[in-house]
Design a protein around this motif. Structure first.
Motif, mmCIF file in Angstrom:
data_model
loop_
_atom_site.group_PDB
_atom_site.id
_atom_site.type_symbol
_atom_site.label_atom_id
_atom_site.label_comp_id
_atom_site.label_asym_id
_atom_site.label_seq_id
_atom_site.Cartn_x
_atom_site.Cartn_y
_atom_site.Cartn_z
ATOM 1 N N PRO A 1 0.812 -1.223 0.000
ATOM 2 C CA PRO A 1 0.000 0.000 0.000
ATOM 3 C C PRO A 1 0.842 1.268 0.000
ATOM 4 C CG PRO A 1 -0.221 -1.194 2.085
ATOM 5 C CD PRO A 1 0.486 -2.102 1.137
ATOM 6 N N ARG A 2 2.024 1.213 0.648
ATOM 7 C CA ARG A 2 2.908 2.386 0.639
ATOM 8 C C ARG A 2 3.428 2.648 -0.772
ATOM 9 N NH1 ARG A 2 7.629 3.970 4.937
ATOM 10 N NH2 ARG A 2 8.527 5.686 3.753
ATOM 11 N N ALA A 3 3.829 1.585 -1.473
ATOM 12 C CA ALA A 3 4.304 1.742 -2.846
ATOM 13 C C ALA A 3 3.179 2.231 -3.763
ATOM 14 C CB ALA A 3 4.865 0.415 -3.362
ATOM 15 N N ALA A 4 1.969 1.700 -3.567
ATOM 16 C CA ALA A 4 0.829 2.134 -4.372
ATOM 17 C C ALA A 4 0.532 3.611 -4.136
ATOM 18 C CB ALA A 4 -0.406 1.289 -4.034
ATOM 19 N N ALA A 5 0.641 4.047 -2.871
ATOM 20 C CA ALA A 5 0.442 5.468 -2.553
ATOM 21 C C ALA A 5 1.497 6.323 -3.246
ATOM 22 C CB ALA A 5 0.504 5.675 -1.039
ATOM 23 N N GLY A 6 2.750 5.863 -3.253
ATOM 24 C CA GLY A 6 3.815 6.595 -3.934
ATOM 25 C C GLY A 6 3.558 6.735 -5.417
ATOM 26 N N VAL A 7 3.073 5.670 -6.032
ATOM 27 C CA VAL A 7 2.774 5.685 -7.471
ATOM 28 C C VAL A 7 1.652 6.676 -7.777
ATOM 29 C CG1 VAL A 7 1.821 4.320 -9.368
ATOM 30 C CG2 VAL A 7 3.583 3.334 -7.884
ATOM 31 N N LEU A 8 0.544 6.556 -7.054
ATOM 32 C CA LEU A 8 -0.630 7.407 -7.326
ATOM 33 C C LEU A 8 -0.342 8.873 -7.010
ATOM 34 C CD1 LEU A 8 -3.379 5.055 -5.869
ATOM 35 C CD2 LEU A 8 -3.150 5.715 -8.275
ATOM 36 N N LEU A 9 0.245 9.137 -5.856
ATOM 37 C CA LEU A 9 0.472 10.519 -5.450
ATOM 38 C C LEU A 9 1.626 11.157 -6.219
ATOM 39 C CD1 LEU A 9 -0.109 10.230 -1.590
ATOM 40 C CD2 LEU A 9 -1.738 10.773 -3.410
ATOM 41 N N GLY A 10 2.626 10.356 -6.573
ATOM 42 C CA GLY A 10 3.707 10.881 -7.411
ATOM 43 C C GLY A 10 3.196 11.282 -8.785
ATOM 44 N N GLY A 11 2.361 10.421 -9.380
ATOM 45 C CA GLY A 11 1.752 10.758 -10.666
ATOM 46 C C GLY A 11 0.864 11.979 -10.567
ATOM 47 N N ALA A 12 0.114 12.099 -9.459
ATOM 48 C CA ALA A 12 -0.774 13.250 -9.254
ATOM 49 C C ALA A 12 0.019 14.552 -9.158
ATOM 50 C CB ALA A 12 -1.602 13.044 -7.987
ATOM 51 N N LEU A 13 1.117 14.536 -8.411
ATOM 52 C CA LEU A 13 1.952 15.739 -8.274
ATOM 53 C C LEU A 13 2.538 16.168 -9.615
ATOM 54 C CD1 LEU A 13 4.028 15.339 -4.990
ATOM 55 C CD2 LEU A 13 2.526 17.233 -5.600
#
Length: 343
Positions: free
Chosen positions: A68-80
């Motif tokens: 879930p931490r990696a998934a959060a990094g992927v989604l939020l990194g793409g969003a930024l």
């Protein structure tokens, strides 16, 4: 003939960059899942993910903490990254971004207010409330920046205005923290440092709905964005409703940056550095090509920085914003020097 060769070269470049980004993404995702205080090999990680193999401890670490931490990094990194791309398009400025323009700081302020007020009565704050508060703060900061954009014509003054609103919001946030109770201070301190840790699958589901919906909307706007990049007059002649289009750009960039701030706290430089790097690699600003790679690039950037944040000085963990600043700041300096040389 020359045009065909040029088109073929562009396609080849795009395919090579996309393939390289995809390979780097897979490698970093596996490293983020496997590397930590408890090391899990690549083969064991794949067995746990796809075949349900491995010990109970390793499965728990991967499925409940690291994935879930990696998934959060992927989604939020793409969003930024997409938020930065939209702001750079809107202001026609390569160093515009949610952090530099004070949008992240505005979101941070309203989330801090919500956390102090809510945590004094309740044990936790819902995801929807966090996103709504962050969005309200982002819109307030964006409104101030838009007012300044009308008052000043120089882009440097616009950036200074954004930095000032960021400092003001941060100062007010510190003032609120000073008068908060101990439990709220601990929560605010951990959140305000910027981190993907503590992300749950419920958080990831909310992130996915917000970020993927907004990202799909950005991709669908590829044609109008491409026309807008060539000038407002050209876009208007192509049938783009400029006023409505600008409102949509502001809303989408605010939603994306607000979602990041709500779940991970303020994260700097990703929104500036990644879109610039993607355009440099692709040698084009065409939105239909840049937008997907921009999202992937943001995911890669944040996965790499998060891996560094939790492994460089383990067991101590750095804030993600500290690492993104160290990596992203040289890119911003390079942009400014390049503009000066061209000017």
């Amino acid at each position: 003939m020359e045009m065909r060769e040029e088109t073929a070269r562009r396609r080849l470049r795009y395919c090579v960059v996309l393939a390289a980004f995809a390979a780097l993404f897979v490698a970093l995702a596996l490293l983020n899942i496997g590397v930590g205080s408890v090391s899990v090999g690549v083969r064991e990680s794949l067995g746990i993910l796809f075949r349900g193999e491995g010990g109970e401890t390793a499965r728990g670490i991967i499925w409940k903490v690291r994935l879930p931490r990696a998934a959060a990094g992927v989604l939020l990194g793409g969003a930024l990254s997409l938020s930065g791309f939209l702001l750079q398009t809107f202001f026609n400025n390569p160093i515009a971004g949610p952090y530099v323009l004070g949008i992240s700081s505005g979101a941070k302020l309203t989330v801090a207010i919500l956390m102090v007020l809510a945590l004094s009565r309740y044990r936790s704050v819902g995801s929807a409330a966090m996103i709504a508060a962050a969005f309200a703060g982002a819109m307030l900061s964006m409104g101030f920046v838009l007012l300044m954009a009308r008052a000043v014509r120089r882009s440097s003054m616009l950036i200074v205005s954004g930095v000032m609103i960021g400092y003001i919001c941060s100062a007010v946030t510190d003032f609120i923290v000073a008068f908060a109770d101990d439990a709220s201070i601990v929560n605010l301190h951990n959140w305000s440092r910027g981190s993907f840790s503590g992300a749950s699958w419920e958080d990831v589901r909310v992130m996915a709905v917000v970020v993927l919906a907004a990202s799909a909307a950005v991709f669908l706007l590829s044609k109008p964005i491409g026309a807008y990049q060539l000038g407002e007059s050209y876009a208007q002649n192509m049938g783009v409703n400029i006023r409505a289009f600008r409102v949509v750009l502001v809303l989408l960039s605010s939603v994306l940056s607000a979602c990041v701030t709500a779940f991970a706290g303020p994260i700097s430089f990703v929104g500036i550095a990644v879109p610039h790097l993607v355009r440099s690699f692709l040698k084009t600003s065409r939105p239909l090509l840049v937008i997907p790679v921009c999202f992937l690039g943001g995911a890669i950037f944040c996965l790499g920085c998060d891996l560094a944040a939790r492994t460089l000085f383990a067991p101590m963990e750095l804030s993600i914003s500290s690492v993104t600043a160290v990596v992203g700041a040289p890119v911003v300096i390079g942009i400014m020097l390049r503009k000066k040389v061209k000017g």
